[in-house]
Scaffold this motif. Structure first.
Motif, PDB file in Angstrom:
ATOM      1  N   LEU B  71       0.846  -1.177   0.000  1.00 10.65           N
ATOM      2  CA  LEU B  71       0.000   0.000   0.000  1.00 10.65           C
ATOM      3  C   LEU B  71       0.888   1.235   0.000  1.00 10.65           C
ATOM      4  CD1 LEU B  71      -3.296   0.356   0.988  1.00 10.65           C
ATOM      5  CD2 LEU B  71      -2.009   1.753   2.572  1.00 10.65           C
ATOM      6  N   LEU B  72       0.585   2.161  -0.879  1.00 14.62           N
ATOM      7  CA  LEU B  72       1.393   3.372  -0.992  1.00 14.62           C
ATOM      8  C   LEU B  72       0.629   4.527  -0.353  1.00 14.62           C
ATOM      9  CD1 LEU B  72       4.086   4.020  -2.653  1.00 14.62           C
ATOM     10  CD2 LEU B  72       2.570   5.134  -4.233  1.00 14.62           C
ATOM     11  N   LYS B  73       1.256   5.191   0.587  1.00 11.89           N
ATOM     12  CA  LYS B  73       0.590   6.291   1.283  1.00 11.89           C
ATOM     13  C   LYS B  73       1.439   7.551   1.127  1.00 11.89           C
ATOM     14  CE  LYS B  73      -0.462   7.091   5.770  1.00 11.89           C
ATOM     15  NZ  LYS B  73      -0.160   6.632   7.107  1.00 11.89           N
ATOM     16  N   VAL B  74       0.837   8.619   0.667  1.00  7.28           N
ATOM     17  CA  VAL B  74       1.579   9.865   0.498  1.00  7.28           C
ATOM     18  C   VAL B  74       0.968  10.904   1.420  1.00  7.28           C
ATOM     19  CG1 VAL B  74       2.272  11.657  -1.112  1.00  7.28           C
ATOM     20  CG2 VAL B  74       2.038   9.324  -1.919  1.00  7.28           C
ATOM     21  N   SER B  75       1.797  11.552   2.218  1.00  3.48           N
ATOM     22  CA  SER B  75       1.270  12.672   2.997  1.00  3.48           C
ATOM     23  C   SER B  75       2.142  13.895   2.753  1.00  3.48           C
ATOM     24  CB  SER B  75       1.214  12.323   4.473  1.00  3.48           C
ATOM     25  OG  SER B  75       2.487  12.014   4.942  1.00  3.48           O
ATOM     26  N   ARG B  95      -8.441  21.135   1.116  1.00  2.00           N
ATOM     27  CA  ARG B  95      -8.897  20.369  -0.028  1.00  2.00           C
ATOM     28  C   ARG B  95      -7.788  20.215  -1.082  1.00  2.00           C
ATOM     29  NH1 ARG B  95     -13.967  19.270  -2.374  1.00  2.00           N
ATOM     30  NH2 ARG B  95     -13.755  19.259  -4.631  1.00  2.00           N
ATOM     31  N   ARG B  96      -7.062  21.299  -1.316  1.00  2.00           N
ATOM     32  CA  ARG B  96      -6.018  21.274  -2.333  1.00  2.00           C
ATOM     33  C   ARG B  96      -4.910  20.284  -1.971  1.00  2.00           C
ATOM     34  NH1 ARG B  96      -2.574  23.466  -6.002  1.00  2.00           N
ATOM     35  NH2 ARG B  96      -0.603  23.968  -5.035  1.00  2.00           N
ATOM     36  N   VAL B  97      -4.560  20.252  -0.685  1.00  2.00           N
ATOM     37  CA  VAL B  97      -3.504  19.334  -0.255  1.00  2.00           C
ATOM     38  C   VAL B  97      -3.958  17.891  -0.405  1.00  2.00           C
ATOM     39  CG1 VAL B  97      -2.101  18.637   1.710  1.00  2.00           C
ATOM     40  CG2 VAL B  97      -2.535  21.037   1.305  1.00  2.00           C
ATOM     41  N   LEU B  98      -5.202  17.637  -0.034  1.00  2.00           N
ATOM     42  CA  LEU B  98      -5.730  16.279  -0.170  1.00  2.00           C
ATOM     43  C   LEU B  98      -5.734  15.858  -1.636  1.00  2.00           C
ATOM     44  CD1 LEU B  98      -8.713  16.393   2.357  1.00  2.00           C
ATOM     45  CD2 LEU B  98      -6.435  15.464   2.704  1.00  2.00           C
ATOM     46  N   GLU B  99      -6.078  16.815  -2.504  1.00  2.00           N
ATOM     47  CA  GLU B  99      -6.092  16.526  -3.940  1.00  2.00           C
ATOM     48  C   GLU B  99      -4.689  16.195  -4.448  1.00  2.00           C
ATOM     49  OE1 GLU B  99      -7.880  19.555  -6.447  1.00  2.00           O
ATOM     50  OE2 GLU B  99      -9.781  19.079  -5.458  1.00  2.00           O
ATOM     51  N   ILE B 100      -3.716  16.974  -3.989  1.00  2.00           N
ATOM     52  CA  ILE B 100      -2.319  16.730  -4.392  1.00  2.00           C
ATOM     53  C   ILE B 100      -1.908  15.331  -3.959  1.00  2.00           C
ATOM     54  CG2 ILE B 100       0.070  17.398  -3.942  1.00  2.00           C
ATOM     55  CD1 ILE B 100      -0.822  20.261  -3.805  1.00  2.00           C
ATOM     56  N   GLN B 101      -2.271  14.983  -2.706  1.00  2.00           N
ATOM     57  CA  GLN B 101      -1.901  13.665  -2.184  1.00  2.00           C
ATOM     58  C   GLN B 101      -2.489  12.542  -3.037  1.00  2.00           C
ATOM     59  OE1 GLN B 101      -1.458  14.864   2.502  1.00  2.00           O
ATOM     60  NE2 GLN B 101      -3.080  13.501   1.925  1.00  2.00           N
ATOM     61  N   THR B 102      -3.747  12.701  -3.406  1.00  2.00           N
ATOM     62  CA  THR B 102      -4.385  11.679  -4.232  1.00  2.00           C
ATOM     63  C   THR B 102      -3.705  11.585  -5.589  1.00  2.00           C
ATOM     64  OG1 THR B 102      -6.389  12.468  -3.199  1.00  2.00           O
ATOM     65  CG2 THR B 102      -6.647  10.819  -4.910  1.00  2.00           C
ATOM     66  N   ALA B 103      -3.420  12.754  -6.174  1.00  2.00           N
ATOM     67  CA  ALA B 103      -2.782  12.758  -7.492  1.00  2.00           C
ATOM     68  C   ALA B 103      -1.421  12.067  -7.428  1.00  2.00           C
ATOM     69  CB  ALA B 103      -2.627  14.190  -7.988  1.00  2.00           C
ATOM     70  N   LEU B 104      -0.648  12.346  -6.386  1.00  2.00           N
ATOM     71  CA  LEU B 104       0.681  11.751  -6.256  1.00  2.00           C
ATOM     72  C   LEU B 104       0.583  10.244  -6.027  1.00  2.00           C
ATOM     73  CD1 LEU B 104       2.461  14.412  -4.039  1.00  2.00           C
ATOM     74  CD2 LEU B 104       2.873  13.962  -6.444  1.00  2.00           C
ATOM     75  N   THR B 105      -0.359   9.829  -5.175  1.00  2.00           N
ATOM     76  CA  THR B 105      -0.531   8.403  -4.911  1.00  2.00           C
ATOM     77  C   THR B 105      -0.847   7.668  -6.204  1.00  2.00           C
ATOM     78  OG1 THR B 105      -1.484   9.072  -2.826  1.00  2.00           O
ATOM     79  CG2 THR B 105      -1.657   6.761  -3.382  1.00  2.00           C
ATOM     80  N   ARG B 106      -1.749   8.229  -6.982  1.00  2.00           N
ATOM     81  CA  ARG B 106      -2.132   7.575  -8.242  1.00  2.00           C
ATOM     82  C   ARG B 106      -0.968   7.525  -9.217  1.00  2.00           C
ATOM     83  NH1 ARG B 106      -8.136   9.840  -9.433  1.00  2.00           N
ATOM     84  NH2 ARG B 106      -9.137   8.881  -7.653  1.00  2.00           N
ATOM     85  N   THR B 107      -0.203   8.607  -9.267  1.00  2.00           N
ATOM     86  CA  THR B 107       0.939   8.650 -10.184  1.00  2.00           C
ATOM     87  C   THR B 107       1.919   7.534  -9.862  1.00  2.00           C
ATOM     88  OG1 THR B 107       0.719  11.026 -10.165  1.00  2.00           O
ATOM     89  CG2 THR B 107       2.727  10.168 -11.094  1.00  2.00           C
ATOM     90  N   PHE B 108       2.229   7.381  -8.570  1.00  4.74           N
ATOM     91  CA  PHE B 108       3.274   6.428  -8.210  1.00  4.74           C
ATOM     92  C   PHE B 108       2.754   5.010  -8.042  1.00  4.74           C
ATOM     93  CE2 PHE B 108       5.489  10.347  -7.546  1.00  4.74           C
ATOM     94  CZ  PHE B 108       6.752  10.026  -8.012  1.00  4.74           C
ATOM     95  N   ASN B 109       1.453   4.838  -7.835  1.00  4.96           N
ATOM     96  CA  ASN B 109       0.885   3.490  -7.785  1.00  4.96           C
ATOM     97  C   ASN B 109       1.185   2.711  -9.060  1.00  4.96           C
ATOM     98  OD1 ASN B 109      -0.311   2.752  -5.404  1.00  4.96           O
ATOM     99  ND2 ASN B 109      -2.167   3.906  -5.806  1.00  4.96           N
ATOM    100  N   LYS B 110       1.152   3.429 -10.186  1.00  6.75           N
ATOM    101  CA  LYS B 110       1.377   2.765 -11.472  1.00  6.75           C
ATOM    102  C   LYS B 110       2.859   2.489 -11.692  1.00  6.75           C
ATOM    103  CE  LYS B 110      -2.770   2.847 -13.306  1.00  6.75           C
ATOM    104  NZ  LYS B 110      -3.494   1.592 -13.289  1.00  6.75           N
ATOM    105  N   ASN B 111       3.691   3.295 -11.097  1.00  9.76           N
ATOM    106  CA  ASN B 111       5.113   3.220 -11.435  1.00  9.76           C
ATOM    107  C   ASN B 111       5.912   2.333 -10.489  1.00  9.76           C
ATOM    108  OD1 ASN B 111       7.325   4.075 -13.073  1.00  9.76           O
ATOM    109  ND2 ASN B 111       7.989   5.297 -11.329  1.00  9.76           N
TER     110      ASN B 111
END
Lengths: 363, 245
Positions: B71-75, B95-111
């Motif tokens: 599981l990848l967790k980004v904070s 909200r913006r920080v939470l959005e950034i976290q989600t975007a980063l998690t998704r980016t690195f989940n694939k990689n």
């Protein structure tokens, strides 16, 4: 300010359309690529499967399909790429990339130091610095006194009296599970609970697997170098003396005023090994430290801990010889606490490496 | 205060760069070797971030355990003093920080090759010490460096860069002044390829200009990858020289 990092225009169809829509930038040819940073070796077509070559993620390792792909690599369209930053290693037809730094990966037979994280159903969960906790089954520990019998329900109930959360122990990896986690055992008197000393942690890549991981050091200190990078420094016990006795204790390096010479103790050691085992096996789970540890010994242990930290700081592989050599080099600093200053750590690391070169001993 | 010129007729931007110039890029890895398995410190222009990667480790909660993959967790911790004016409230649950976290998690989940670390947790912690526009791109670079330092297997580098569009001119790596007056996109480019693992468009951008924006963005990201790669190789060579085996 540092040099300008400007982006050269790329060749290719994708770029063409930019030029059409955007022209003012194209006349700035003089600033393009004016920075001086070396891009390192370019490695697009050549195969990098040579031993010891440094590769980074996504780099092509080989396009030769005869290689079997090991850890640290992945396979795409008949090409093998690296997935970690590290060095290429080849064993027969197996090609793998050994990462420079990573968590400890257990292998059967490894001598590790661990800390109990959880007491569970007939098992302990042990933190060995790996990706997952290792398990130590109740069935794979010795009972106090070395009694050989099946573990009963009453043993299960008093598991905490043997080992409880936070206790340190050394053990051997008995087997590995499918997912890579380890099962440990302590079925030997050289394994078990750790006492009378100090814990110290280094990256596991710095510890080299060898035949023996317990060493007696000058100054009446014994070190247990866990393959997982966990290190235990303790007062040399009679057991430690006895372990070395058959081959004869050779205090490595000149004993330059070590507080208590290791040899002096040995002369008083007349108890036979089997007798010792019997004696000590009753207290294998004791929580009591030896009450006779002197202040000078405590300082020696801290000194060893700090020189190990210094070696780790300089990213030098930690071996028995190097610990002794670094300890000798540290003697010019009277204060133990000053050893972890950055400059001092660097000097000690340098001293160890130069001493090695002078002696010409391949370690 | 007089209005400053975003892009002068001579082709210079507010901080003296040209349209195709990156900001200063200084990175180092293994900066917090005791606190984390992998760490990096990155300065991209005036963005300054610390990234810590902890793991793969035993998850603290059973619910975080997946028997098939990690599981990848980004904070992301944006400090109160990171901007020119100190913010009164914490950015933690913005909200913006939470959005950034989600975007980063998704980016690195694939990689990241999560399937080879089953039943584990990879915890990524980022501290933004100073920010000056194009933050998400910087965060991507910081995470990439720290993940590689931790020895976690991944398919390729991901390099992040932001590109603004001023009138018809794409401007590489916007700073906060530029970010405030023009629309910009953030790219996460996979290695030396032209594949994007992240395309973050937070403002309106004309579709016919997008291609030129992407082109300079991808070229810039490739340059960033080279800069990160050269730093990593420098570290690797030092380590290899010291080792005996």
């Amino acid at each position: 300010m540092s040099s300008i990092i400007s982006i050269a225009k790329r060749k290719g169809a994708f770029q063409q359309s930019i030029d059409a829509g955007f022209e003012s930038g194209s006349e700035d040819e003089d600033v393009n690529m004016s920075d001086s940073i070396d891009n390192g070796p370019t490695h697009t077509q050549e195969s990098n499967s040579t031993e010891g070559h440094i590769v980074t993620p996504g780099e092509l390792v080989t396009d030769d399909p005869v290689w079997m792909r090991g850890h640290g690599t992945y396979f795409l369209d008949n090409m093998t790429y690296s997935s970690v930053a590290g060095t290429v290693s080849r064993v027969n037809r197996l090609l793998s990339v050994v990462p420079l730094r990573s968590r400890y990966t257990p292998e059967t037979g490894d001598h590790v130091v661990g800390r109990i994280a959880e007491v569970g159903n007939k098992r302990w969960r042990v933190d060995i610095g790996g990706k997952q906790h290792a398990v130590l089954m109740l069935g794979s520990v010795n009972l106090p006194g070395g009694i050989l019998r099946r573990k009963s329900e009453s043993d299960e109930l008093q598991m905490r009296s043997f080992l409880k959360e936070g206790d340190l122990l050394n053990a051997e990896v008995q087997s590995l599970f499918q997912d890579g986690s380890a099962s440990l055992h302590t079925r030997s008197l050289k394994y078990g609970k750790l006492r009378n000393g100090q814990f110290c942690q280094v990256p596991c890549s710095l510890i080299v697997r060898s035949k023996n991981h317990t060493h007696n050091l000058p100054g009446n200190v014994t070190v247990v170098l866990g393959v997982n990078g966990y290190i235990w420094l303790r007062k040399t016990s009679k057991m430690d003396m006895a372990r070395d006795a058959p081959s004869g204790i050779s205090a490595p390096g000149p004993s330059n005023g070590a507080p208590i010479g290791a040899k002096t103790l040995r002369s008083s050691d007349s108890v036979s090994i089997t007798r010792l085992e019997e004696e000590s096996s009753w207290q294998i789970y004791s929580d009591e430290n030896d009450p006779t540890i002197s202040v000078s010994l405590r300082q020696t242990i801290s000194r060893y801990a700090n020189v190990i930290k210094a070696l780790a700081f300089c990213e030098i592989d930690i071996t028995h010889e190097r610990i002794v050599s670094a300890y000798e080099a540290s003697m010019v600093y009277p204060s133990v606490g000053s050893l972890i200053d950055r400059e001092v750590m660097e000097t000690i690391g340098q001293d160890v490496l130069t001493a090695e070169k002078m002696r010409g001993t391949p370690s | 205060m007089s209005r400053f010129e975003i892009y002068s007729p001579e082709g210079l931007r507010v901080d003296g760069r040209r349209w195709n110039e990156l900001r200063r890029f200084d990175c180092s890895i293994n900066t917090h070797s005791h606190a984390a398995d992998g760490s990096s410190y990155l300065e991209q222009g005036n963005n300054k971030i610390i990234t810590l990667v902890k793991g793969p480790k035993e998850p603290s909660l059973r619910s975080q355990m997946d028997p098939t993959k990690a599981l990848l967790k980004v904070s992301v911790n944006i400090t109160k003093f990171s901007k020119t004016e100190r913010s009164k409230t914490s950015h933690k649950n913005e909200r913006r920080v939470l959005e950034i976290q989600t975007a980063l998690t998704r980016t690195f989940n694939k990689n990241v090759m999560l399937h080879i670390y089953p039943r584990t947790l990879i915890d990524i912690e980022i501290h933004v010490l100073q920010q000056d526009g194009g933050l998400v791109g910087t965060l991507i670079n910081g995470i990439t460096l720290a993940l590689i330092d931790a020895g976690i297997a991944m398919f390729d580098y991901i390099s992040g860069v932001s590109v603004g569009l001023y009138d018809t001119t794409p401007l590489l790596e916007v700073n906060s002044l530029e970010e405030n007056v023009m629309s910009s996109v953030t790219l996460g480019v996979v290695g030396k390829t032209e594949k994007l693992s992240l395309l973050l468009v937070e403002d309106k951008i004309p579709l016919d200009r997008l291609e030129s924006v992407l082109a300079i963005g991808i070229a810039g990201a490739h340059r960033v990858r080279e800069l990160m790669d050269s730093e990593l190789r420098k570290r690797a060579e030092k380590r290899v020289a010291n080792s005996t085996n």
